[in-house]
Motif scaffolding. Sequence first.
Motif, short mmCIF file in Angstrom:
data_model
loop_
_atom_site.label_atom_id
_atom_site.label_comp_id
_atom_site.label_asym_id
_atom_site.label_seq_id
_atom_site.Cartn_x
_atom_site.Cartn_y
_atom_site.Cartn_z
N THR A 14 22.99 50.48 39.15
CA THR A 14 21.88 50.84 39.83
C THR A 14 21.14 52.13 39.70
N ARG A 17 17.21 54.65 42.98
CA ARG A 17 16.13 54.47 44.53
C ARG A 17 16.83 53.11 45.56
N TYR A 18 17.78 52.21 44.42
CA TYR A 18 18.63 51.29 45.77
C TYR A 18 20.05 51.90 44.92
N ARG A 19 21.11 53.45 44.49
CA ARG A 19 22.29 53.25 44.53
C ARG A 19 22.68 52.82 45.75
N ASP A 20 22.57 53.73 46.88
CA ASP A 20 23.23 53.85 48.17
C ASP A 20 22.74 52.07 48.71
N LYS A 21 21.95 50.80 48.38
CA LYS A 21 21.97 49.52 49.01
C LYS A 21 22.11 48.60 47.97
N VAL A 22 22.33 48.30 47.31
CA VAL A 22 22.95 46.62 46.57
C VAL A 22 24.38 47.57 46.71
N THR A 23 24.85 46.23 47.01
CA THR A 23 26.41 45.68 46.64
C THR A 23 26.32 44.70 45.71
N TRP A 26 25.42 41.04 46.77
CA TRP A 26 23.85 40.72 46.11
C TRP A 26 24.00 39.91 45.08
N GLN A 53 16.76 41.25 50.92
CA GLN A 53 17.51 41.66 51.86
C GLN A 53 16.86 42.86 52.03
N GLN A 54 17.53 43.45 53.27
CA GLN A 54 16.62 44.80 54.16
C GLN A 54 15.07 44.64 53.74
N GLN A 56 13.29 43.47 51.66
CA GLN A 56 12.53 43.34 50.36
C GLN A 56 12.89 42.21 49.84
#
Length: 237
Positions: A14, A17-23, A26, A53-54, A56
């Motif tokens: 990731t 910016r997205y390292r703590d959002k994407v699983t 997705w 997602q979220q 966005q």
Amino acid sequence: MKIQQVDRNRFLVTTKRYRDKVTSDWFDAKLLAEQGAIIGHSTGRNTTWFFQQQDQQFVLRKYFRGGILSKWVEDSYFFIGLKRTRAYRELALLRKMRKKGLPVPDPVALMVEKNGFTYRASIIIGLIKNTQDLFHILRQRSLSADEWKAVGMLIKQFHDKGVYHSDLNIHNIMLDDQGQFWLIDFDKGRLIANNRAKLETNLARLQRSLRKELSKFPDFNWQESDWHHLVKGYYGD
């Protein structure tokens, strides 16, 4: 970029910016559909999924082979290191281009699934809202001379930064509702230093793309004189 080993065979990468959002969920189009997250798709050689997602919107694209080899090996590649996969290279290139201020999608994440000596991969990028590719626009209307010049200026903008697009065609040039052009799909793209001749082969590839669609669709809104406007925009004439 953050590299995370999801399980024995899968690696999730990731951007900051997205390292703590994407699983890993997705990357599962079936699961996204069950969750009601899919908002659209496009089909070509393969299906590209648009999802939310979220609050966005994103694009999920799996890597598939083209050409003759695709008849035997559809979506797997030799694994010679995570950072040498097509997905990692494309995500890294998008990151660099965004830092250079170029109009490209937001780089989000990738997933690589290793299986012995081969791998499969998918990439997630940000969805550029309210856009159409040049192919669909030209099926509806002509571009003005100024719009063709803007396309030429767009390509020159990338070339001035040393960006080589390996498959520049009218499906990879987008126009949004604000009149801004974008480039997408940088699989196998790369940065080239001091090689203007190589960069300018992109122009010939794009011209072939336009001629090909014109031969297939009699109502295609393009003519050879339009190309001169694009070239003027590229060379600043």
